[in-house]
Structures are given as structure tokens and as C-alpha cells.
Design a protein around this motif. Structure first.
Motif, mmCIF file in Angstrom:
data_model
loop_
_atom_site.group_PDB
_atom_site.id
_atom_site.type_symbol
_atom_site.label_atom_id
_atom_site.label_comp_id
_atom_site.label_asym_id
_atom_site.label_seq_id
_atom_site.Cartn_x
_atom_site.Cartn_y
_atom_site.Cartn_z
ATOM 1 N N ALA A 248 53.084 -35.366 -41.018
ATOM 2 C CA ALA A 248 53.202 -34.459 -39.871
ATOM 3 C C ALA A 248 52.783 -35.104 -38.563
ATOM 4 O O ALA A 248 53.361 -34.804 -37.506
ATOM 5 C CB ALA A 248 52.358 -33.208 -40.116
ATOM 6 N N MET A 249 51.783 -36.004 -38.598
ATOM 7 C CA MET A 249 51.203 -36.506 -37.350
ATOM 8 C C MET A 249 51.384 -37.999 -37.134
ATOM 9 O O MET A 249 51.165 -38.485 -36.028
ATOM 10 C CB MET A 249 49.703 -36.186 -37.308
ATOM 11 N N GLU A 250 51.796 -38.726 -38.166
ATOM 12 C CA GLU A 250 51.875 -40.177 -38.039
ATOM 13 C C GLU A 250 53.251 -40.737 -38.367
ATOM 14 O O GLU A 250 53.425 -41.958 -38.471
ATOM 15 C CB GLU A 250 50.814 -40.821 -38.931
ATOM 16 N N GLU A 251 54.225 -39.842 -38.577
ATOM 17 C CA GLU A 251 55.599 -40.259 -38.879
ATOM 18 C C GLU A 251 55.638 -41.208 -40.070
ATOM 19 O O GLU A 251 56.381 -42.192 -40.088
ATOM 20 C CB GLU A 251 56.261 -40.886 -37.649
ATOM 21 N N ASN A 252 54.816 -40.905 -41.056
ATOM 22 C CA ASN A 252 54.761 -41.700 -42.278
ATOM 23 C C ASN A 252 54.851 -40.746 -43.454
ATOM 24 O O ASN A 252 53.841 -40.350 -44.038
ATOM 25 C CB ASN A 252 53.468 -42.520 -42.321
ATOM 26 N N GLY A 253 56.062 -40.339 -43.776
ATOM 27 C CA GLY A 253 56.255 -39.301 -44.779
ATOM 28 C C GLY A 253 56.543 -39.797 -46.173
ATOM 29 O O GLY A 253 56.799 -38.996 -47.077
ATOM 30 N N GLU A 254 56.461 -41.105 -46.406
ATOM 31 C CA GLU A 254 56.848 -41.660 -47.700
ATOM 32 C C GLU A 254 56.013 -41.090 -48.846
ATOM 33 O O GLU A 254 56.553 -40.651 -49.874
ATOM 34 C CB GLU A 254 56.718 -43.186 -47.658
ATOM 35 N N THR A 255 54.698 -41.074 -48.673
ATOM 36 C CA THR A 255 53.823 -40.594 -49.743
ATOM 37 C C THR A 255 54.024 -39.113 -50.005
ATOM 38 O O THR A 255 54.111 -38.664 -51.151
ATOM 39 C CB THR A 255 52.349 -40.869 -49.392
ATOM 40 N N PHE A 256 54.118 -38.321 -48.945
ATOM 41 C CA PHE A 256 54.274 -36.876 -49.103
ATOM 42 C C PHE A 256 55.605 -36.548 -49.779
ATOM 43 O O PHE A 256 55.658 -35.697 -50.683
ATOM 44 C CB PHE A 256 54.188 -36.193 -47.742
ATOM 45 N N GLU A 257 56.669 -37.216 -49.390
ATOM 46 C CA GLU A 257 57.969 -36.993 -50.020
ATOM 47 C C GLU A 257 57.930 -37.377 -51.493
ATOM 48 O O GLU A 257 58.527 -36.710 -52.346
ATOM 49 C CB GLU A 257 59.046 -37.788 -49.279
ATOM 50 N N TYR A 258 57.225 -38.450 -51.791
ATOM 51 C CA TYR A 258 57.125 -38.886 -53.187
ATOM 52 C C TYR A 258 56.418 -37.822 -54.032
ATOM 53 O O TYR A 258 56.836 -37.515 -55.151
ATOM 54 C CB TYR A 258 56.384 -40.213 -53.271
ATOM 55 N N ILE A 259 55.333 -37.248 -53.505
ATOM 56 C CA ILE A 259 54.605 -36.219 -54.244
ATOM 57 C C ILE A 259 55.478 -34.977 -54.432
ATOM 58 O O ILE A 259 55.482 -34.352 -55.501
ATOM 59 C CB ILE A 259 53.294 -35.859 -53.524
ATOM 60 N N LEU A 260 56.226 -34.593 -53.396
ATOM 61 C CA LEU A 260 57.135 -33.451 -53.516
ATOM 62 C C LEU A 260 58.145 -33.654 -54.641
ATOM 63 O O LEU A 260 58.443 -32.730 -55.402
ATOM 64 C CB LEU A 260 57.880 -33.232 -52.198
ATOM 65 N N LYS A 261 58.656 -34.875 -54.756
ATOM 66 C CA LYS A 261 59.697 -35.157 -55.746
ATOM 67 C C LYS A 261 59.117 -35.503 -57.108
ATOM 68 O O LYS A 261 59.813 -35.393 -58.126
ATOM 69 C CB LYS A 261 60.578 -36.306 -55.253
ATOM 70 N N ASN A 262 57.852 -35.934 -57.124
ATOM 71 C CA ASN A 262 57.229 -36.368 -58.377
ATOM 72 C C ASN A 262 55.849 -35.722 -58.520
ATOM 73 O O ASN A 262 54.822 -36.412 -58.490
ATOM 74 C CB ASN A 262 57.093 -37.894 -58.396
ATOM 75 N N PRO A 263 55.791 -34.411 -58.693
ATOM 76 C CA PRO A 263 54.485 -33.729 -58.736
ATOM 77 C C PRO A 263 53.597 -34.163 -59.893
ATOM 78 O O PRO A 263 52.392 -33.934 -59.864
ATOM 79 C CB PRO A 263 54.863 -32.249 -58.839
ATOM 80 N N ALA A 264 54.168 -34.814 -60.900
ATOM 81 C CA ALA A 264 53.360 -35.263 -62.041
ATOM 82 C C ALA A 264 52.375 -36.362 -61.654
ATOM 83 O O ALA A 264 51.459 -36.658 -62.426
ATOM 84 C CB ALA A 264 54.274 -35.762 -63.159
ATOM 85 N N VAL A 265 52.528 -36.969 -60.470
ATOM 86 C CA VAL A 265 51.558 -38.001 -60.048
ATOM 87 C C VAL A 265 50.231 -37.376 -59.646
ATOM 88 O O VAL A 265 49.228 -38.088 -59.523
ATOM 89 C CB VAL A 265 52.111 -38.856 -58.875
ATOM 90 N N ALA A 266 50.189 -36.083 -59.418
ATOM 91 C CA ALA A 266 48.942 -35.412 -59.017
ATOM 92 C C ALA A 266 47.956 -35.396 -60.179
ATOM 93 O O ALA A 266 48.361 -35.396 -61.348
ATOM 94 C CB ALA A 266 49.236 -33.993 -58.560
ATOM 95 N N PRO A 267 46.665 -35.359 -59.898
ATOM 96 C CA PRO A 267 45.653 -35.321 -60.963
ATOM 97 C C PRO A 267 45.489 -33.949 -61.610
ATOM 98 O O PRO A 267 44.613 -33.773 -62.453
ATOM 99 C CB PRO A 267 44.377 -35.745 -60.236
ATOM 100 N N VAL A 268 46.291 -32.967 -61.194
ATOM 101 C CA VAL A 268 46.279 -31.629 -61.789
ATOM 102 C C VAL A 268 47.717 -31.242 -62.116
ATOM 103 O O VAL A 268 48.673 -31.811 -61.567
ATOM 104 C CB VAL A 268 45.659 -30.585 -60.834
ATOM 105 N N ARG A 269 47.869 -30.264 -62.995
ATOM 106 C CA ARG A 269 49.210 -29.765 -63.315
ATOM 107 C C ARG A 269 49.676 -28.849 -62.190
ATOM 108 O O ARG A 269 48.976 -27.905 -61.813
ATOM 109 C CB ARG A 269 49.189 -29.003 -64.644
ATOM 110 N N LEU A 270 50.874 -29.120 -61.676
ATOM 111 C CA LEU A 270 51.426 -28.359 -60.562
ATOM 112 C C LEU A 270 52.658 -27.586 -60.989
ATOM 113 O O LEU A 270 53.456 -28.056 -61.821
ATOM 114 C CB LEU A 270 51.818 -29.293 -59.410
ATOM 115 N N GLU A 271 52.828 -26.419 -60.417
ATOM 116 C CA GLU A 271 54.116 -25.748 -60.496
ATOM 117 C C GLU A 271 55.103 -26.517 -59.614
ATOM 118 O O GLU A 271 54.678 -27.277 -58.734
ATOM 119 C CB GLU A 271 53.975 -24.298 -60.026
ATOM 120 N N PRO A 272 56.404 -26.370 -59.825
ATOM 121 C CA PRO A 272 57.357 -27.103 -58.976
ATOM 122 C C PRO A 272 57.091 -26.817 -57.498
ATOM 123 O O PRO A 272 57.046 -25.651 -57.087
ATOM 124 C CB PRO A 272 58.715 -26.545 -59.417
#
Length: 356
Positions: free
Chosen positions: A295-319
Motif C-alpha cells: 500500500a505504501m511502498e509500491e512493493n506488492g510482491e509478497t502480499f500478492e503471493y500470500i493472497l494466492k498462496n495462503p498456505a504459506v501463513a503459519p495459521v490455517r486461513l479461509e480463502p
């Protein structure tokens, strides 16, 4: 013997290459869920003004540089700003100055004064924060052109209220907004000043919003009602936020599971919870860092990756859910108050009541 040796070497090499690939994926996404590369110092300071006297807990990187600023608001009694130190430390370790005021020791249901105080604190910080740094941190510069506000529970409501200018406006431009299990009331009723309107995309926001919820937040304990009732909580905040807005739900955790490890007993006393708390806190701080980068640094690569690959999170996520404006929609459309075309999880969900 030579063939066995060659087979063993090939097998070992394949394991090393596979590990390298996994670690490569982690560098894109998983690094935000761990402590970052910056050493962090804790500062206690006091705001001063005609009607402003608040204690601040500040997590600040010690390395010379210019850093975005996050203002983080605690939830309702008995929670306090220092209960979030582990969370704030993780965020700051990724290159942010995180400021958490103690808004009250005790208060009633009405949030109006907290919104007024938060706006005043924001203005005070822009002028005074750097002046209160100790000599060894004078080369650390807060960047108020990259200023975000976030809150937890009742603090999430206050954050939305300040971003909306409900009770008071701040002279500092807010670039991003986040709510962790934000709640607009208690039981089955809203508390003043109300945020939710129960109409899709109705909140007049013009900044990116992140909403993080929990699966246990809407469930009551044996003795107490739910800490984040469904119609007052994260689902409705996301429904009413315009694009761009993002929604993550940790299925197996509760509202207060982002608190410090040593407070494990407190979340379970107040709300439904899951122990240990650390995975939820690491996720919440990490997804916030990824969101702020985007949102503030024009670096959305990590956030987009998490959106598309929620299994990388350390908790179970709903889609994950998200609302975005398609690239081809001209910015003038919103200014002219024409219908807003929304993509939610890639599908067009434009509707007459989603216009702004």
C-alpha cells in the motif's frame, strides 16, 4: 560401488535443490511472518498538549534511515498498549516505526473521545516524534508521507472512524488502514459513533484497507458473549469497505490471540482462544507488513503471493477475499460518482448499492 556412490550424490543433490526452492519461496512470502532484519528499540514517551496527555509505546528500528510510521490502537479494557509489544516488535523489525498509545485505563461504550484523541496524537506525532528520540536515534527519521493507522477490536473501529473523519480529522494524510477483528459494538447492538451501515461498499474510504478476522471471534465462551459478534465484526467491515480491500480469516484462532506470549491466559479468559498464541501473532504482524509494503511502498510482491498462496501463513486461513478496481477503470469514474466496478476474488460483483 561407484554406481551406489553416484546415486547417493544425485539423491543428496536433489534434496539440496529442493530445499533451495522451498527457501526461495519463503524469501518471497514467509519472511514477513518472522522477525525482520532490523534491530528494534523500545521507547516510552508522553504526548503533551492543551488536552492531550497520553503514554506512547514506540518500536523503532535503530539503523540510520527513513521509515514509514504505523499508529496502532489497542482494544477494550483490560487490554493495554504494552500487551502488543511482540506484535509491534515484529512489524518494526521489518523497517517501520510502530507507535501504540495508551488511549485509556477505563472508558465507557462511546468511542468518540478515542477518535478525537487519536487524531490529535497523529498531529502531535508528525511534529514531535523525532524530537523525542534519544541522541543515538537522531539519524532515524519518521516518514509521515507514508503513515498508516491500524487497530485491534474496539481499536479497529476507532482506526476506521479516524480514517473516515467521523469525530475528528487529522492533518496527517493516512495512506493505509488495517483492522484486526474490528468490532462496531457489543452483544447485538452498535455503540456510538456507529461505523457500519449494512449496505455493501458504503464506507466512504479512499485508501487501501486490510481486515483480519478469526474463526473463534464470533463464538461465546461459557460465561461471556462473543468478543466479535458476526453482524458487528470483520465480515461486515470488509463487505462495506470499497476497493481496494482485503480480508483474511484465521479459522482456528480467537480475537485476542495476537497478544504477547506471556499473556496466554488473558485471551482465554476473555474470549475463545487457541494456545500457543505465537502463530496467530506472527501471521497478523506479517500480513500487516506485506500489506503496508504493497500500500505504501509500491512493493506488492509478497502480499500478492500470500493472497494466492495462503498456505504459506503459519495459521490455517479461509480463502482470502479481496476487492480491486480493474486496471482499465479510469480514476475519474469514482470522482464523478459513477458505479464502481468491483472485482471480488476476480469476479465482477458490481451492484447499484456498491456505488460511491
Amino acid at each position: 560401488m561407484g554406481r551406489k556412490t553416484n546415486f547417493f550424490l544425485v539423491f543428496l543433490l536433489s534434496i539440496l535443490l529442493n530445499n533451495e526452492i522451498v527457501e526461495g519461496d519463503s524469501s518471497v512470502s514467509g519472511d514477513v511472518f518472522m522477525e525482520g532484519p532490523f534491530t528494534v528499540k523500545a521507547l516510552d514517551m508522553q504526548t503533551w498538549g492543551p488536552s492531550l496527555d497520553k503514554s506512547l509505546l514506540v518500536a523503532v528500528p535503530t539503523l540510520k534511515g527513513t521509515y514509514p510510521v504505523l499508529l496502532f490502537l489497542h482494544s477494550y479494557v483490560p487490554l493495554r498498549n504494552n500487551f502488543y509489544w511482540d506484535f509491534l516488535h515484529q512489524v518494526a523489525s521489518h523497517g517501520y516505526i510502530a507507535v501504540a498509545p495508551l488511549l485509556y485505563d477505563f472508558t465507557g461504550w462511546d468511542c468518540t473521545q478515542e477518535m478525537i484523541d487519536t487524531a490529535s496524537i497523529s498531529d502531535w506525532l508528525k511534529v514531535n516524534l523525532h524530537l523525542h528520540f534519544p541522541a543515538q536515534l537522531k539519524a532515524v527519521v519518521p516518514d509521515f508521507d507514508r503513515f498508516a493507522i491500524a487497530g485491534h477490536g474496539r481499536g479497529g473501529k476507532v482506526a476506521f472512524g479516524v480514517a473516515l473523519g467521523l469525530a475528528a480529522s487529522t492533518a496527517v494524510k493516512i495512506s493505509a488502514l488495517a483492522g484486526f477483528d474490528p468490532v462496531d459494538g457489543a452483544g447485538d447492538r452498535q455503540n456510538p459513533p456507529t461505523i457500519l451501515t449494512y449496505s455493501n461498499t458504503s464506507l466512504p474510504l479512499s485508501i487501501p484497507a486490510l481486515i483480519v478476522g478469526t474463526g473463534l471471534g464470533s463464538k461465546r465462551t461459557i460465561l461471556l458473549p462473543a468478543c466479535a459478534p458476526e453482524r458487528l465484526g470483520h465480515d461486515e467491515f470488509f463487505n462495506e469497505s470499497p476497493a481496494p480491500a482485503y480480508h483474511f480469516v484465521a479459522s482456528d484462532y480467537g480475537v485476542n490471540d495476537i497478544l504477547n506470549n506471556e499473556l496466554f491466559w488473558l485471551p482465554c479468559l476473555l474470549c475463545q482462544c487457541r494456545i500457543p498464541l505465537e502463530p496467530m501473532r506472527r501471521f497478523a504482524a506479517g500480513v500487516l507488513v506485506a500489506f503496508l509494503r504493497s500500500a505504501m511502498e509500491e512493493n506488492g510482491e509478497t502480499f500478492e503471493y500470500i493472497l494466492k498462496n495462503p498456505a504459506v501463513a503459519p495459521v490455517r486461513l479461509e480463502p482470502p477475499q479481496y476487492k480491486v478496481l480493474p486496471d482499465f477503470v479510469p480514476p475519474e469514474a469514482a470522482i464523478q460518482q459513477e458505479p464502481q466496478i468491483l472485482l471480488v476474488n476476480g469476479m465482477d460483483v458490481s451492484a447499484p448499492d456498491s456505488a460511491i
